[in-house]
Enzyme design. Structure first.
Site, PDB file in Angstrom:
ATOM      1  N   ASP A  69      -6.933  12.783 -15.042  1.00  0.00           N
ATOM      2  CA  ASP A  69      -8.369  12.498 -15.144  1.00  0.00           C
ATOM      3  C   ASP A  69      -9.247  13.712 -15.395  1.00  0.00           C
ATOM      4  OD1 ASP A  69      -7.653   9.940 -14.589  1.00  0.00           O
ATOM      5  OD2 ASP A  69      -8.410   9.926 -12.560  1.00  0.00           O
ATOM      6  N   ASP A 109      -8.340   6.326  -2.850  1.00  0.00           N
ATOM      7  CA  ASP A 109      -7.423   5.302  -3.353  1.00  0.00           C
ATOM      8  C   ASP A 109      -5.970   5.761  -3.404  1.00  0.00           C
ATOM      9  OD1 ASP A 109      -7.982   7.047  -5.434  1.00  0.00           O
ATOM     10  OD2 ASP A 109      -8.681   5.493  -6.820  1.00  0.00           O
TER      11      ASP A 109
END
Length: 804
Positions: free
Chosen positions: A465, A58
């Site tokens: 993350d 992404d």
């Protein structure tokens, strides 16, 4: 990551013009975190040539599979002129000319990305690329990015390519291998699904659009247009369309299910003359609480529900779907978001009449598993503190079986690529081995880097993350021991060390109150004693030279201060969101910048006074000389500035007319000035530069094969102990690189080609696969709390980093 506005310049000394900076040969490699570290939303195998496969991500570009199960990055040449290419929304490999590959690239369809999308095409498996600019945006990091593939090459006549667009832009077609495109006017369905029409965040208010395009290869003959084409649209009422005349006209497929779901995948099983479709009630990759799996017999027009589970066992939608082309009727499907206790994969050898499951409950909470996990290539994925300590995955939208080898399979997760080479053992009741197979994929977003004066630590990173890591070895994958723990944030936003006590670290991140300390160079951590009592969130943190005072510029409650781990108090003399650092040598001094104003504190951060005005309109970074008190540097979009009197006045450094992140590190000669590396514009060229003489002269240290994406988002550290070694990483999603001068450089690259559908002009860009480069990457926490942090990072933080 925090934006700073600035205005006019007021300087102590005017700059002088520098001559064009020469280039110095640098060899660039990835710092190995290992195994991905981000969402791999698409994997495709070429159906006619063995060994050809591609993966898309992404925000981290695309990769090509190698024979030894490693991956080669294909978009490292992307730079600030085309940074949105790093979001890949679809990929297609040519079944006729198997050297051809095409990608649809662009990051966002909302205002975060001002650029139109592009189709990239290659005739040499991604070694070089040409680009066609489209008249609309593409959303490689938007909701629904795991759907697909939206890009499809006609299997019988490969000059024809279809692309399903977002944002209500419909279906598009190329008849010249993707060089030019025209809208298919006969296809009128543009999709109706919007993730959250009332959301204040425009990220969730766009039409997801067309989800996938699938040719029925059996309906045509080589050399002629394939007559039958299926298109799945993100529409909960009328989602599956078909053309039987090569796209001249379209109709809804009769009898299709009406379950208020969205079609995520449409996968053809040619030998069965069957189209398999997975559905979820959300666009993904984070949402989805219900779904179904159906098959459509093309010859008879019959629909059959083959959903593997029902009732209370169905608490997720379905994403990735695989067909074994060598074993008709053998299929696999993945639960898109089975967050607890972990993900689920189903397998059938009878076209979905019955299924077996990757794991089954025995006596709660125990489970029997048909697999063992092997994260030896990315050992940090196996964290004993997690539950389970090594998850099968989540956000599973990519699932494929090698068309030439029934034992070889791959699937993408929110953390890595998993798979293996013994898949058929599943059918005999034996245990298969699922391995992390993302060697070469470094897909993390880097939010801060430090090269501290420590013998055992070469680099410290804060990572979106996956918290962050201590790097004692740059070429060895990180383990869970290397990762920040106790506390373990989903995302670490900022790091600092104490200049006179360099084993003392502070970091901030995650949600409100997340601030942690280390006194042993990051080997172990503890929460700040007042962490739970402050509502401070994210931002930038600074640590005084003697490690007794923390100044934290939060993103939500202003700039706050703690002395000797005591309670935090607000610093009223600094504007909110000011950038803050500490003097490395003088414990009483802190520096800050906000707008075009520079501030200094002489009382250990208790109060700040404006001392100077910097040039430019955006402040990026402040760096204190590690060895000299009062020597401080600042970068803005007006250049690079230096003060030798504690920020009282500044001199503009020659050369850079724009400068983002930079750092000081080991000097070239003993006693010489610290080496400086900066992402800057010099003589009109935006690139990565190094100076060994306090900015009197500069050399460019990257080339056309290493563009580093968005210049503003890159974080830079210069090695404290080894001259010339430079670390760079950013929100571009390609992890951390380190560069060293000398032989084995990455090469010179070639030109780029851009074609607009209305006015063709062409360029070709060489991929970075020529430079020697080692793999590996990171992961995130396997619980539902991770979901939101990953979601926030991938659409908000990445954008801010790109535009900071």
């Amino acid at each position: 990551m925090v934006r700073y506005a600035a205005a006019l310049v007021a300087l102590a000394t005017a700059p002088f013009l520098a001559s064009s900076a020469p280039s110095e040969c640098y060899k660039w490699k990835n710092v190995k975190i290992g195994g991905g570290g981000g969402f791999v939303d698409g994997i495709v195998f070429n159906p006619t040539a063995s060994g050809i496969a591609y993966a898309r991500t992404d925000i981290g570009g695309a990769y090509r599979l190698n024979a030894d199960d490693t991956w080669t990055p294909l978009l490292d040449w992307v730079d600030s002129t085309n940074w949105n290419y790093m979001g890949v929304d679809a990929i297609a490999t040519d079944p006729i000319d198997t050297n051809r590959v095409a990608m649809a690239v662009g990051l966002y369809t909302n205002e975060w990305d001002p650029n139109m999308g592009s189709i990239l095409r290659s005739t040499d498996r991604g070694a070089t690329w040409s680009a066609t600019k489209l008249p609309f945006k593409i959303g490689g990091n938007m909701p629904g990015r795991g759907m697909g593939e939206r890009l499809a090459i006609d299997p019988n006549i490969n000059n024809i390519i279809y692309f399903g667009a977002r944002s209500g832009n419909g279906l598009w077609k190329s008849t010249d291998y993707g060089a030019t495109w025209a809208k298919v006017s006969s296809f009128t369905s543009v999709g109706t699904f919007v993730p959250n029409p009332s959301d204040s965040n425009s990220y969730n208010r766009d039409i997801v659009g067309i989800a996938w395009v699938t040719f029925d290869s059996t309906s045509g003959a080589r050399g002629s247009t394939t007559p039958r084409i299926f298109v799945g649209v993100a529409d909960k009422s009328n989602s599956i369309w078909v053309s039987t005349n090569g796209g001249s006209s379209w109709s809804l497929v009769s009898g299709q299910p009406s379950q208020n779901y969205l079609p995520h995948k449409g996968v053809l099983s040619p030998s069965e003359n069957t189209l398999y479709i997975t559905y979820s009630d959300g666009a993904g990759p984070y949402d989805g609480t219900l779904g179904a799996v159906w098959k459509y017999n093309i010859a008879s027009g019959t629909w059959t529900d083959i959903t593997p589970v029902t009732g209370s066992d169905l608490y997720y939608g379905f994403g990735g779907f695989a067909v074994d082309l060598k074993k008709p009727g053998t299929i696999m499907v993945a639960a898109l978001n089975a967050w607890w206790p972990e993900g689920i994969i189903f397998r059938s050898t009878n076209s979905g009449s019955s299924w077996t499951k990757s794991w089954d409950w025995t006596s709660y909470p125990d489970r029997s598993k048909r697999y063992t996990m092997d994260s030896s290539l990315a050992p940090w994925l196996a964290d004993p503190a997690d539950d389970p300590p090594e998850s099968i995955g989540w956000m599973m939208e990519a699932l494929v079986i090698d068309p030439f080898n029934s034992d070889h399979w791959l699937y993408g997760t929110g953390a890595t690529i998993y798979g293996g080479r013994d898949l058929t053992k599943w059918d005999t009741g034996s245990t298969i081995t699922i391995k992390s197979l993302a060697d070469g994929i470094e897909e993390t977003a880097i939010l801060d880097l430090l090269s501290p004066p420590s013998q055992h630590v070469k680099l410290v990173s804060s990572v979106g993350d996956v918290c962050g890591f201590i790097h004692d070895n740059l070429d060895t994958p990180r383990t869970s021991v290397s990762q920040f723990h106790n506390p373990k944030f989903a995302t670490t936003f900022s790091l600092a060390y104490a200049g006179s006590k360099p084993l003392n670290y502070v970091r901030v991140g995650g949600d409100a109150g997340n601030i942690a300390l280390s006194t042993n160079g990051g080997v172990s951590w503890s929460s700040h004693p007042q962490s739970s009592s402050t509502a401070g969130s994210n931002g930038v943190v600074a640590y005084s030279a003697n490690a007794d005072t923390i100044v934290w510029s939060t993103t939500n409650i202003g700039v706050i201060r703690s002395v000797n781990s005591g309670s935090f108090s607000t610093i009223s003399s600094l504007p909110a969101n000011a950038y803050v650092i500490a003097d490395r040598c003088d414990n009483t001094v802190f520096y800050a910048a906000s707008g075009n104003k520079f501030y200094v504190s002489r009382d250990t951060g208790a109060t700040f006074t404006q001392t100077a005005t910097l040039g430019g309109g955006t402040n990026y970074k402040i760096v204190s000389n590690p060895g000299t008190a009062g020597d401080v540097w600042a970068s803005t979009d007006g250049g690079l500035f230096r003060s030798t009197n504690y920020g009282t006045s500044f001199t503009q450094i020659s050369g850079p007319t724009w400068c983002a992140h930079f750092d000081l590190g080991a000097p070239k000669t003993s006693g010489g000035y610290w080496s400086i590396a900066a992402m800057a514009t010099i003589d009109g060229k935006k690139a990565l530069y190094r100076s060994d003489n306090a900015g009197t002269s500069w050399v460019q240290i990257n080339d056309a094969t290493m563009g580093f994406g968005t210049a503003e988002s890159n974080r830079i550290a210069v090695d404290y102990s080894q001259y010339g070694r430079v670390f760079i990483g950013g929100g571009n999603g390609r992890g951390i690189f380190y560069g060293t001068p000398g032989t084995g450089c990455s090469g010179s690259g070639t030109t780029t080609s851009t074609t607009r559908t209305s006015a063709p002009t062409t360029t070709t860009r060489q991929s970075s696969d020529l430079h020697g480069f080692e793999p590996h990457n990171d992961h995130f926490q396997s619980n539902h709390n991770y979901t939101q942090s990953h979601h926030d990072h991938h659409h908000t933080d990445h954008f801010i980093a790109n535009n900071s």
